[in-house]
Design a protein around this motif. Structure first.
Motif, mmCIF file in Angstrom:
data_model
loop_
_atom_site.group_PDB
_atom_site.id
_atom_site.type_symbol
_atom_site.label_atom_id
_atom_site.label_comp_id
_atom_site.label_asym_id
_atom_site.label_seq_id
_atom_site.Cartn_x
_atom_site.Cartn_y
_atom_site.Cartn_z
ATOM 1 N N SER A 110 53.447 57.411 -25.797
ATOM 2 C CA SER A 110 52.506 56.393 -25.311
ATOM 3 C C SER A 110 51.193 56.443 -26.073
ATOM 4 C CB SER A 110 52.276 56.572 -23.818
ATOM 5 O OG SER A 110 52.071 57.910 -23.498
ATOM 6 N N TYR B 61 41.729 56.318 -26.850
ATOM 7 C CA TYR B 61 42.701 55.599 -26.031
ATOM 8 C C TYR B 61 43.985 56.433 -25.922
ATOM 9 C CZ TYR B 61 44.871 51.250 -24.259
ATOM 10 O OH TYR B 61 45.469 50.283 -23.502
ATOM 11 N N GLU C 230 51.028 56.671 -29.350
ATOM 12 C CA GLU C 230 51.208 55.948 -30.612
ATOM 13 C C GLU C 230 51.052 54.445 -30.443
ATOM 14 O OE1 GLU C 230 54.993 57.162 -32.119
ATOM 15 O OE2 GLU C 230 54.382 59.255 -32.228
ATOM 16 N N ARG D 262 45.933 65.870 -25.688
ATOM 17 C CA ARG D 262 45.127 65.597 -26.874
ATOM 18 C C ARG D 262 43.702 66.089 -26.703
ATOM 19 N NH1 ARG D 262 46.197 61.561 -30.473
ATOM 20 N NH2 ARG D 262 48.426 61.501 -30.860
ATOM 21 N N VAL E 285 49.213 52.828 -28.446
ATOM 22 C CA VAL E 285 47.883 52.319 -28.097
ATOM 23 C C VAL E 285 46.831 52.531 -29.169
ATOM 24 C CG1 VAL E 285 48.315 52.545 -25.639
ATOM 25 C CG2 VAL E 285 47.200 54.419 -26.862
ATOM 26 N N ASN F 298 43.678 59.088 -23.339
ATOM 27 C CA ASN F 298 43.759 58.541 -21.985
ATOM 28 C C ASN F 298 45.192 58.238 -21.605
ATOM 29 O OD1 ASN F 298 41.028 58.585 -21.659
ATOM 30 N ND2 ASN F 298 40.735 56.470 -22.294
ATOM 31 N N ASN F 299 45.933 57.761 -22.575
ATOM 32 C CA ASN F 299 47.275 57.292 -22.255
ATOM 33 C C ASN F 299 48.322 58.389 -22.366
ATOM 34 O OD1 ASN F 299 48.765 55.130 -21.327
ATOM 35 N ND2 ASN F 299 49.511 54.602 -23.369
ATOM 36 N N CYS F 300 47.910 59.572 -22.759
ATOM 37 C CA CYS F 300 48.880 60.671 -22.837
ATOM 38 C C CYS F 300 49.111 61.194 -21.423
ATOM 39 C CB CYS F 300 48.343 61.788 -23.718
ATOM 40 S SG CYS F 300 49.384 63.256 -23.665
ATOM 41 N N PRO F 301 50.322 61.083 -20.914
ATOM 42 C CA PRO F 301 50.528 61.544 -19.536
ATOM 43 C C PRO F 301 50.401 63.049 -19.406
ATOM 44 C CG PRO F 301 52.586 60.747 -20.487
ATOM 45 C CD PRO F 301 51.515 60.469 -21.488
ATOM 46 N N TYR F 302 50.491 63.757 -20.530
ATOM 47 C CA TYR F 302 50.404 65.222 -20.489
ATOM 48 C C TYR F 302 48.981 65.694 -20.750
ATOM 49 C CZ TYR F 302 55.338 64.365 -20.949
ATOM 50 O OH TYR F 302 56.604 63.905 -20.739
ATOM 51 N N LYS F 303 48.133 64.784 -21.107
ATOM 52 C CA LYS F 303 46.735 65.093 -21.449
ATOM 53 C C LYS F 303 46.673 66.252 -22.445
ATOM 54 C CE LYS F 303 44.536 61.934 -19.149
ATOM 55 N NZ LYS F 303 45.586 60.974 -19.489
#
Lengths: 1174, 473
Positions: free
Chosen positions: A970, A1000, A972, A1010, A974, A1003-1008
Motif C-alpha cells: 500500500s 503518505y 507503493e 517506515r 500512494v 501513513n498508509n503502511c498498515p505495519y507502520k
C-alpha cells in the motif's frame, strides 16, 4: 613524514598554459585560493586527534606478521601505501573478515568482525567456534547469533568521548611522562609491599600467567578482583557443592526437556555459558520436518509433524520481574529476589534432596507452593533431561541448591556439562571488601595499599558499594587506572591510561567451555590506548615488555619488516599459545595461523569433570522474610539491558534500543507491578518517587510493568553518571548510592514516597543521583515523560502475535491461520490482476529470485539483537531522547511487545459458556471483566490497554516488526513520485534520491514500518543543545546554525555499501538489499556465460537473521526450492499479520506454540492470548 | 440576461418575489456605492485588521523558512502520525475554497439570481483559500526543493509520477481548480474593472485598471462574447467543484487506514466543503456588509439562503458522521470499530465532541427563521462551523493514523509552535488578501447585480416610483 601537496609548477620551458584566468593574473586572492585548495593536510578531519592520514596509518599499521597467506593475519607495517595505490587484500567496498572474541562474564563471545578498508564496522558470532555448534535432531548445526551488547560494541571504538589521552591527576599528560613514572616506580617497587592490583573478570590465560608472574615478581603485592556484576556467588555455590574453585559449568539446553530457572535470565542478561538461546530454541520447536517431497516444476512440498508434549521442552521460570526468559516461559512464578531461595528449598524438598529439612520454607501462599510442587513433579519425570538454572544474582546457597537438584535430576554430564579449568589459570583473588579494608589507614598510620593499579572495567568510585568510601580511602594512594572512559576513577587517578578496545588489542580468551581464542586487533588503538595485558606487562619490568626482540624466529621476522616493535601483548599471547600446545613453526599453515583464521584453537577446551560428588546443602540462618507491603519494599539492583553495569553508558545505539521488557530508552526507572504502583498512590508513568533503603535515599521515575512481584522495586544500575561522554550524560538516575556491600543485588526494607513537587538540588547533595544541568543544579521534577518506544501494552483483541498451546496445535496444526479477522472474514478478491501485459504475475518477474522472510515467534525471545545488528549494518542514526519522546526513533525493526492477562480470557470464556438463561451470572462475569479492564485503564497511562485481573496469570509475547515487503504494497501505490517501487525480485525498494518526503507511504503502511528523517540525524548532533538568542533548543532544532556531528570519527563505523540518508527522506528495512545484490553479483560472476545466475541455497543472510541468537528469522529465495524459508513457509504455523488488508506481505510469522502443563495452577489458559480474538 | 418570471408570463397573480436589491436602489447608486469602497479612503477598521494580518504573513514566511532550512522535525509529526496540522489545514482551506465556485458556477447554471451579490467576494475568498491550502502540501514534504518532482516534466531519468497516487491526483485537481477559478473570477471582473477605470482620473491607477480591464468597452460584441465565455467557464467549473474535494477525499479513501478507508468520503467531503465554505462566506460578508453599508445588496434573503444551505449540508455531514459509526459497528471489522471507538472515547475525544457540536448540533438552530435572520446568531453559527470543520479534518487525519492497525506502533501527536504559527500565518494571509481585495477590487459584481435589478427587465414598469430609471451600465 607528512607530505605537502603543492599546486604543480608549470613547466619552465616550452609553451605556457594557464590553468585558469586567476593563474594568469596571479593576484593575492588567487594565491589564497590556491592555498585553500591545496593546503598541507587539508584532508585531515580537523580538530580531532584522528586525522584521515593518521587513521590510514593506524589501520594499515597493525602489528606485524610477515606477509603470511592467511586472510586473518595482519598487514605488515612495512607495506603501508596510500590508497591511491590499492592495498593488497583490499578492494574498496569489499569487506575483510577477521575472527576474534569479545570478553564476557562467562568467558567470551567468539566473533567474526567485518572490516572495510581497515575499519571494523560489524561484529557477528563465529559459527565455526565449537561453542556455537551443537547437534539438533541428529544434525550438526551452528549459529552466528550474538546478543545486542556484542553487536553494539563496535560503536565503542569510535566513541569520540572515549578516553584519548593519559591523565596525570586529571590533567592531560603524555605517554612518555607515564613511562618516566613507571621507570621510577619499578626501581622502587621492591617486593611489592603496599602494592595492589585490581583487575576485572576475564578468562584470559595470558592474564592469568601475567598475574602469576606479578605474584612472583612482587611477592608482597595483593591482587583484587572487582566487577559489579560478577560470578562470585555462582563460583562460591559451585565451590561449596563440588569442593573446587575451578568448576566451569556449561548448560546444554538443547538436551533439556524440562527447564526451571531460579531467577536466571539465561535467554537474556545472565551469562550462563554455552549457547543457551539457540539450545533452548532447538528444543522449542513444536513440529519437525517429517518429509520433503519433490513436487512439480522443481518445487518441494514440506511435511511438518507436530511433536509430542514430551518431545518439546517446557520452561518454568521463577523471577521477580519480567525478563525475556520469563516471557518465553510456559509457566512463570513471580517472586521477590529474596524469596527465590525459599522456592529453591521447596523444590529441593519435593525432589527428595537430603539435608534441607532443617529450614521450614513457610511464608509462601498455597498457590505458589502448589506451583513449585507441580513443577518439581514434572522435572522428576525427565531424569537426565531436566535442568535447573540459578541466576547470577542469587546467593551461593541457591547455586548450591541448584547443583544438588541438578545432581538429583541426573543433569550432570547430560544437560549440564561440568568442566574443570586448568589449575594454573584459577587464581585466588581478594574481593572489593578486602580492598576497602586494605586501603584504610591501619593502626601503624600506614595504609595497607599505597599503590593501586586498576585494570578493571568497573568504575570503583562510581559503582562500588556505597558503604565503601573509596574516594576518601584513595587519598594519598598512587592510583594507576586503565579505562576506556574518563569516568570518576579516571579523573581521580594519579595516572589514567586510556584503554584499548577489545578490537584494538592483542589478547586471548577462553569461551565458557574453555576453548581458547586469540583476540586479534583489527586496527591499532585509535586513540593510542593500552590493553590490560600491555599495561600489566609493563609492571613486570622492561625486560618483559621488550621480550619481543629475542622471542623466536617469528618475532625476528616481524621485526624485520616492522618499523615498531610488536606489541608486548602479542608476544605474551604467543607464549600462552605455545604453552597450551599450539604448535608453531615458520610459514603458512601453522596452528597459529589456523587459530587466527578460525578464531580458536581446536581441542583446547576444559577437561570434563568425572563423577563429581556433591556436598549436601547447609542453609545458614533464618530465611529472609518476603516484603510485607509498601512500607517495607524490596529493591532489586538490576543490570541494565542498555548500559549493563554502567560501562556502556556512552553507547548511543544501546541507549536508544529499548529495554527488552519496559521498552524504556535513555534512562532507567523504578519498575514495579501495577498493584504496587497503585498501592504507592502513583498515577502515571514517570512520576518521581524517593526511595529510602539502607539509610540512603535516591530519586527514580516510577514505571508500572505488569508481572513484577508485588512490593518490589526493580531499579537498573549504571545511570546518572556525571563523568561520562555526551551520550550518557544526563541519562537516568544513579541507583548505586542505595547499594551496600551487604545488599549487592537486592535490599529489603525499602520505602518509597511520591514526590509532590519539583526539586532543585545542589550537585553535591547526597540525594542528588542525577547528572547536574549546566548551572550545576540537579533537577528532579515530580513528573517527566519516560522515553518509551512502545506505549501501548495490549494487542487490543487483534490477534497480531498469535500463540497457542501444544495441545491446541495437535488438535488443529493450522489453528493460527484462523485467528482474529482471518477467522470470520471472506478472503479479499481483487478485481485487479497484478500482472504485466503478457500475463506474467508481478511476483514472478524475476524467475530466479523472489525474496521472503519468516519470523518464528516460538523462537523469538525478544532480545533485540536484531535491532542492533540492523543499526550497525544499515547506518541507522540515533535520534536522542528528545526525539524518542516525540516518537521519531529510526530503528528499522521494531520489537512489539504485548502483555495479556489470561485470567481475563478465562472469565470471558466462562461468560460465553454460561447458559443464556443464567443472565445474572453472565452479567456478573462480564461486569467483572469490564471493571478489571477499566480499573487498569483508568488510573494511569502505563498499563494502557492491559486489563488486569491477576498479575500472576500474565503472558508476554514479542514480535519483531520491520517492512514486510508486501507484494501488493500500500505504500507503493500512494507515493506520488514513484520513490518507493517494487523490484523484480520482490523487494519493496526505496529510491532515496527520488523521495520528496510526503510521508503518505508511512501513513498508509498498515505495519507502520517506515521511518522518516525528520532532521539531519546523520549530519547533526542530536544530543547537544544550542543557544539561540534567549532560548536553549535541542541542537536539531537550530537547523543550519546547529552543531554538526560530534566527530567525523563516528562516520568510520558506517557501512560503505549502504547509503547514509539525508533529512526529508523516508527509509525502512531493505531486506539488506546490499547483501542480496552482493550475492547476485557473485552468482552472475560464477555463472560466467551461462544462464544459471540463481544464487545458492541459503546464500543470503540479512543482518538481523545473522545476529538472531534464536534463529527465529529466516530469509531466503522463494524460487530456490531448497532454501529454508520455503520449508518455514510450509509450516502449518505460518500466517500473515493483517492478512485482511490484502497487502500480501512477504514476511510472514510462525505462531508461538507453548507447551503448558495444564495441571499447573493457572495452567489452563497458557498460550491462549489470541484464542478468543476475532 | 434571463428575464421575467413564470407568474408574470402566465399572468397569474402571485405573491411578489422578495426583491434581490432592497429599497429599489438605482443602478447609479450601486455603481457609486461599490466603486466608492475602492475609491475612498479605507475606514480605520481596515487598517486595524490589515496590520495584524501583515504581521501574521511575516510570521508565515518565517515559519516556512525555518521549516525548509531545518527539517520537518520542527513540526510535531512523528512515526505513526506522518500528517498532522499541515494536511488538516490543507483540507480545511481547500474546503473553504468551495463555496466561491459553487456560488458562481452552480448557482449561475441553476439561475439562482441571488448569487450575484455575493459571488465576487466568495470567488475571491476561494482563490485566497486555495492559495493558503496550497502552501501546506507544498511545504509539508521533507525536501521542498525537490517538490517539482510532482510536476509531470519529462526529465533525464525518464521517471514519471505515479499516476496511481491520490496525492498526485490532488496536485492536478487543486491546480486545475485554482487555474479555472482564477480565470472565471477574472473574467467576471472585466466589466467592473472597466467601470472603475472609467471613473478614475488619469494616472497610474487608471492605467493599471485599464490594463487589467483588457480594453473592455461594454460593446454588444463584448457582452455577447463575455456572457458565452462566462457560461462555458461556469459549466467547466461546475464539475470541478465536485471533483476537487472528491479527489482530496481520495487521499484518505483510497488508503488502507481504518477511519480513512471508506466509500462515504467523496460526498461527505464535498458536502462538508460547501458547508464550511458558506460559513466562511458569511464570516467575511456579514462584517463587510456592515462596514461598507451594503445592506441593500446583501440582504437578509442572502443570509437566509446561505443559512439554509448550511443547515442542509451540516445535516448531510451529520448523517455521514453517524453512518460512519454505524458502518464501523456493522462491518464487524475490529480495526474499523476500534478507529471509531478511539475517536469517540480515545485520547482525542474532545476534538470529536467539538467537531460534532460545531458541525451537527449548532447549525440545527437554522430550522428557526429568526435564527436565520439574526446576524449575530448566523455569525455565531458560522464561526462554530469554521472551527468545527477544522476539527473534523483533525479528527479524520490524526486520530486514524495515531492508532491504526498495530498497537505496538501507536503514538500520539502534538503540534509544535511552528505548526500553530504557520496556521495562524495562513489565516493572516487569507484575511490580508481579502482586505486587499476589498481595497482594490469591486467587492460585488456590479454588472451582474444591475442585471438582476427590476429596472433591467425590459418589461419592467415601475409602479409609482421614478427613482429607478436612468443609469445605464
Amino acid at each position: 613524514m607528512k607530505r605537502i601537496w603543492h599546486h604543480p609548477q608549470p613547466p619552465a620551458t616550452g609553451k605556457r598554459y594557464w590553468r585558469s584566468l586567476g593563474e594568469l593574473e596571479d593576484r593575492p586572492e588567487f594565491r589564497g585560493w590556491l592555498e585553500r585548495e591545496f593546503p598541507a593536510g587539508a584532508s585531515e578531519f580537523g580538530g580531532d586527534e584522528v586525522s584521515r592520514r593518521n587513521f590510514i596509518r593506524l589501520m594499515g599499521a597493525s602489528t606485524a606478521l610477515a606477509g603470511l597467506g592467511a586472510a586473518s593475519c595482519r598487514r605488515p607495517e612495512a607495506y603501508i601505501v596510500p590508497f591511491a595505490h590499492n592495498v593488497e587484500w583490499t578492494t574498496p567496498g569489499k569487506p575483510v573478515l577477521y575472527a576474534t572474541a569479545m570478553p564476557r562474564l562467562d568467558g567470551c563471545t567468539p566473533l567474526v568482525v567485518t572490516s572495510y578498508e581497515g575499519r571494523p564496522t560489524k561484529v557477528d558470532g563465529n559459527p565455526l567456534h565449537p561453542g556455537q555448534r551443537f547437534a539438533e535432531d541428529g544434525e550438526e548445526k551452528s549459529t552466528s547469533g550474538t546478543d545486542h551488547f556484542t553487536q553494539a560494541s563496535v560503536l565503542d571504538i569510535y566513541d569520540p568521548d572515549r578516553s584519548r589521552s593519559f591523565l596525570n591527576e586529571g590533567i592531560p599528560s603524555d605517554p612518555s611522562s607515564f613511562d618516566g613514572y613507571l621507570e621510577k616506580w619499578l626501581a622502587e617497587a621492591g617486593s611489592g609491599n603496599g602494592v595492589g592490583f585490581l583487575v576485572g573478570e576475564t578468562s584470559s590465560p595470558t592474564r592469568a600467567r601475567i598475574i602469576r608472574d606479578l605474584k612472583i615478581r612482587y611477592p608482597e603485592a595483593k591482587f583484587y578482583r572487582y566487577e559489579v556484576i560478577n560470578r562470585d556467588e555462582a563460583r562460591a555455590g559451585w565451590a561449596a557443592a563440588l569442593g573446587s574453585e575451578r568448576i566451569a559449568v556449561v548448560p546444554r539446553l538443547e538436551r533439556a526437556k524440562r527447564i526451571l530457572s531460579l531467577d536466571c535470565d539465561f535467554l537474556g542478561m545472565d551469562r550462563v555459558g554455552g549457547n543457551p538461546v539457540r539450545g533452548f530454541v532447538s528444543g522449542r520447536r513444536a513440529e519437525k520436518l517429517a518429509g520433503v517431497h519433490d513436487g512439480e516444476d522443481g518445487h518441494k512440498t514440506y511435511e511438518w509433524k507436530p511433536r509430542g508434549e514430551d518431545e518439546m521442552n517446557r520452561l518454568y521460570a521463577v523471577e521477580a520481574a519480567y525478563s525475556v526468559t520469563g516471557g518465553m516461559a510456559d509457566h512463570r512464578l513471580r517472586m521477590p529476589l529474596s524469596q527465590v531461595l525459599r522456592a529453591a528449598l521447596i523444590l529441593a524438598r519435593e525432589l527428595g534432596v537430603e539435608g534441607v529439612e532443617e529450614v521450614e520454607p513457610a511464608g509462601l501462599n498455597v498457590e505458589r507452593v502448589e506451583w513449585l510442587k507441580t513443577a518439581a513433579a514434572d522435572l522428576r519425570r525427565f531424569p537426565g533431561e531436566a535442568l535447573v538454572l540459578a541466576g547470577t544474582r542469587q546467593p551461593a546457597e541457591v547455586h548450591h541448591l541448584a547443583a544438588v537438584i541438578n545432581e538429583k535430576l541426573g543433569a550432570f554430564g547430560e544437560t549440564l556439562q561440568l568442566l574443570e579449568a586448568p589449575e594454573n589459570e584459577s587464581i585466588p583473588f581478594l574481593g572489593v571488601a578486602d580492598l576497602w579494608r586494605d586501603l584504610r589507614t591501619g593502626e601503624d598510620g600506614q595504609k595497607g595499599i599505597r599503590t593501586l593499579i586498576s585494570t578493571t572495567p568497573a568504575d570503583l568510585l562510581y559503582d562500588a558499594p556505597d558503604n565503601y568510601r573509596f574516594r576518601e580511602a584513595l587519598e594519598g594512594v598512587e592510583f594507576v587506572h586503565l579505562g576506556m572512559n574518563r569516568n570518576l576513577s579516571a579523573l581521580a587517578a594519579t595516572w589514567h591510561i586510556p584503554a584499548a578496545h577489545y578490537l584494538e588489542a592483542w589478547g586471548d580468551l577462553r569461551s565458557s567451555d574453555g576453548t581458547y581464542s586469540v583476540t586479534q586487533p583489527l586496527i591499532l588503538p585509535l586513540y593510542g590506548g593500552l590493553s590490560e595485558l600491555d599495561l600489566l606487562l609493563r609492571f613486570l619490568g622492561p625486560e618483559e615488555a621488550a621480550v619481543a626482540s629475542d622471542e623466536g624466529s617469528w618475532a625476528t621476522n616481524a621485526a624485520a619488516v616492522s618499523t615498531e616493535a610488536p606489541s608486548p601483548a602479542l608476544v605474551a599471547v604467543r607464549k600462552t599459545f605455545e604453552e597450551l600446545g599450539g604448535e608453531f613453526s615458520e610459514g603458512a599453515g601453522t596452528a597459529w595461523n589456523y587459530a587466527l583464521r578460525d578464531g580458536f584453537l581446536p581441542r583446547s577446551g576444559y577437561v570434563p569433570l568425572e563423577a563429581p560428588a556433591v556436598a549436601p546443602v547447609r542453609i545458614r540462618g533464618p530465611l529472609p522474610e518476603p516484603p510485607a507491603g509498601v512500607d517495607s519494599l524490596e529493591i532489586a539492583f538490576q543490570w541494565d539491558s542498555k548500559v549493563y553495569d554502567g560501562r556502556f553508558v556512552n553507547n548511543g545505539w544501546l541507549q536508544e534500543t529499548p529495554d527488552m521488557v519496559t521498552s524504556l530508552t535513555w534512562g532507567n526507572a523504578a519498575v514495579m507491578s501495577v498493584a504496587t504502583f497503585k498501592a504507592l498512590g502513583l498515577k502515571r508513568d514517570g512520576q518521581r518517587i524517593r526511595v529510602v533503603v539502607n539509610g540512603r535515599s535516591a530519586y527514580f521515575p516510577a514505571q508500572a510493568i505488569p508481572g513484577v512481584a508485588d512490593n518490589c522495586l526493580m531499579v537498573a544500575v549504571g545511570y546518572g553518571q556525571t563523568a561520562c561522554g555526551e551520550v550518557g550524560y544526563g541519562a537516568g538516575f544513579d541507583a548505586y548510592p542505595l547499594r551496600t556491600s551487604e545488599t549487592t543485588y537486592f535490599a529489603r526494607g525499602a520505602t518509597a514516597e511520591v514526590i509532590e513537587e519539583d526539586l532543585i538540588l545542589e550537585a553535591d547533595d547526597p540525594e542528588a543521583n542525577r547528572a547536574p544541568d549546566r548551572d550545576g543544579k540537579v533537577r528532579v521534577a515530580r513528573w517527566e515523560e519516560l522515553a518509551l518506544t512502545q506505549e501501548h501494552n495490549s494487542m487490543e483483541g487483534r490477534a497480531l502475535a498469535r500463540d497457542g498451546g501444544l495441545d491446541e496445535f495437535h488438535e488443529d496444526p493450522e489453528f493460527s491461520r484462523y485467528r482474529g479477522m482471518d477467522s470470520h472474514i471472506p478472503e479479499n478478491i481483487s478485481l485487479y490482476k497484478p500482472e504485466t501485459k503478457d500475463g506474467t504475475p508481478f511476483n514472478e518477474l524475476d524467475r530466479n529470485h523472489q525474496w521472503a522472510m519468516t519470523i518464528d515467534l516460538s523462537a523469538c525471545i525478544g532480545c533485540r539483537a536484531c535491532m542492533m545488528a540492523c543499526q550497525a549494518e544499515n547506518n541507522i542514526p540515533i535520534v536522542g531522547r528528545e526525539q524518542v519522546l516525540i516518537g521519531r526513533e529510526m530503528a528499522w525493526i521494531r520489537m512489539d511487545r504485548y502483555f495479556a492477562d489470561s485470567g481475563i480470557a478465562e472469565l470471558e470464556e466462562e461468560a460465553e459458556h454460561t447458559a443464556p438463561e443464567d443472565h445474572a451470572k453472565r452479567k456478573e462475569l462480564k461486569k467483572t471483566v469490564k471493571s478489571a479492564q477499566k480499573a487498569a485503564k483508568g488510573t494511569s497511562n502505563p498499563q494502557r490497554g492491559v486489563g488486569l485481573l491477576n498479575e500472576d496469570h500474565l503472558e508476554m509475547i514479542t514480535q519483531p516488526l520491520a517492512c514486510q515487503h508486501c507484494e501488493s504494497a500500500s505504500c507503493e501505490t500512494v507515493c506520488p513520485v514513484n520513490a518507493t517501487v517494487h523490484s523484480d525480485d520482490g523487494l519493496n525498494a526505496m529510491a532515496y534520491n527520488r523521495c520528496i518526503g510526503t510521508r503518505y507511504c508511512a501513513n498508509n503502511c498498515p505495519y507502520k514500518a517506515r521511518r522518516f528523517n525528520y532532521f539531519d540525524y546523520n549530519k547533526r548532533n542530536p544530543l547537544s543543545r544550542t543557544k539561540v538568542g534567549p532560548f536553549e533548543v535541542g541542537n536539531l532544532y537550530a537547523g543550519p546554525f546547529g552543531e554538526k556531528l560530534r566527530s567525523d570519527v563516528l562516520g568510520l563505523q558506517k557501512n560503505p555499501n549502504v547509503t547514509v540518508r539525508m533529512r526529508g527522506v523516508m527509509e525502512k528495512c531493505t531486506y539488506c538489499v546490499q547483501r542480496v545484490e552482493t550475492a547476485k553479483i557473485a552468482a552472475k560472476v560464477a555463472a560466467r556465460g551461462s544462464a544459471d545466475v540463481k544464487v545458492g541455497v541459503d546464500a543470503v543472510r540479512t543482518a538481523c537473521q545473522q545476529a538472531c541468537p534464536a534463529e527465529a528469522i529466516v530469509f531466503g529465495n522463494l524460487r530456490q526450492p531448497a532454501d529454508t524459508v520455503n520449508a518455514m513457509k510450509a509450516s502449518p504455523r505460518n500466517y500473515e499479520v493483517l492478512k485482511y488488508v490484502g497487502n500480501r506481505p512477504r514476511t510472514t510469522y510462525l505462531a508461538r506454540i507453548k507447551n503448558p502443563n495444564r495441571e499447573m495452577p493457572g495452567g489452563r489458559h497458557v498460550g491462549q492470548m489470541t484464542k478468543h480474538m476475532h | 440576461m434571463p428575464n421575467g418570471t413564470t407568474t408574470e408570463q402566465t399572468g397569474i397573480q402571485a405573491l411578489p418575489r422578495e426583491p434581490l436589491v432592497l429599497r429599489q436602489r438605482s443602478m447609479n447608486w450601486i455603481t457609486n456605492r461599490i466603486c466608492g469602497i475602492v475609491e475612498n479612503r479605507q475606514p480605520l477598521l481596515w487598517w486595524l485588521l490589515f496590520l495584524p494580518c501583515a504581521a501574521l504573513m511575516g510570521m508565515l514566511a518565517f515559519c516556512l523558512c525555518y521549516l525548509v532550512s531545518t527539517g520537518v522535525g520542527v513540526w510535531g509529526n512523528n512515526h505513526p502520525v506522518g500528517w498532522g496540522w499541515a494536511i488538516t489545514n490543507f483540507v480545511f482551506w481547500i474546503g473553504i475554497g468551495h463555496a466561491g465556485t459553487l456560488i458562481s458556477a452552480i448557482l449561475f447554471l441553476t439561475r439562482q439570481k441571488w448569487r450575484t451579490s455575493i459571488n465576487r467576494a466568495a470567488e475571491a475568498m476561494t482563490l485566497f483559500a486555495v492559495m493558503c491550502a496550497g502552501i501546506f502540501p507544498a511545504f509539508h514534504v521533507g525536501r521542498f526543493w525537490m517538490v517539482y518532482f510532482l510536476a509531470p516534466i519529462p526529465n533525464a531519468n525518464s521517471i514519471w509520477q505515479n499516476f496511481k497516487s491520490a496525492l498526485l491526483w490532488d496536485v492536478f485537481a487543486v491546480s486545475t481548480y485554482f487555474t479555472v477559478s482564477v480565470i472565471f473570477w477574472y473574467l467576471g471582473l472585466l466589466p467592473d474593472l472597466a467601470t472603475i477605470r472609467d471613473r478614475c482620473r488619469a494616472g497610474v491607477r487608471k492605467a493599471l485598471y485599464g490594463i487589467f480591464a483588457l480594453g473592455w468597452r461594454g460593446s454588444n460584441r463584448h457582452w455577447r462574447h463575455y456572457e458565452m465565455a462566462y457560461l462555458l467557464l461556469a459549466a467547466l467549473s461546475t464539475p470541478l467543484v465536485l471533483s476537487v474535494h472528491t479527489v482530496v477525499s481520495f487521499d484518505f479513501a483510497t488508503s488502507v487506514v481504518p477511519g480513512w478507508h471508506t466509500t462515504i468520503f467523496p460526498p461527505y467531503f464535498v458536502a462538508g466543503a460547501i458547508f464550511g465554505g458558506f460559513a466562511m462566506v458569511l464570516t467575511l460578508m456579514i462584517p463587510a456588509r456592515a462596514v461598507y453599508g451594503l445592506h441593500d445588496l446583501i440582504t437578509p434573503k442572502h443570509i437566509d439562503n446561505m443559512a439554509k444551505i448550511i443547515l442542509l449540508t451540516g445535516s448531510i455531514v451529520g448523517y455521514a458522521y453517524i453512518m460512519e459509526l454505524f458502518v464501523a459497528w456493522y462491518s464487524g471489522n475490529k480495526y474499523e470499530a476500534a478507529a471509531f471507538a478511539n475517536r469517540t472515547s480515545g485520547h482525542y475525544r474532545y476534538y470529536y465532541y467539538a467537531m460534532f457540536f460545531c458541525n451537527v448540533i449548532s447549525p440545527q438552530v437554522f430550522w428557526f427563521s429568526w435564527c436565520r435572520h439574526n446576524v449575530w446568531m448566523v455569525m455565531a453559527v458560522a464561526m462554530c462551523v469554521n472551527a468545527g470543520m477544522w476539527y473534523e479534518r483533525f479528527v479524520i487525519i490524526i486520530t486514524s493514523i495515531a492508532q491504526d492497525h498495530l498497537p505496538g506502533a501507536w503514538d500520539f501527536y502534538r503540534a509544535s509552535w511552528v505548526e500553530k504559527w504557520t496556521f495562524a500565518g495562513t489565516l493572516g494571509l487569507f484575511l490580508g488578501l481579502f482586505l486587499l481585495f476589498l481595497r482594490f477590487l469591486p467587492v460585488i459584481a456590479m454588472s451582474e447585480v444591475k442585471g438582476v435589478l427590476p429596472q433591467s427587465n425590459p418589461h419592467h414598469h415601475p409602479a409609482n416610483d421614478d427613482r429607478a430609471g436612468g443609469g445605464a451600465h
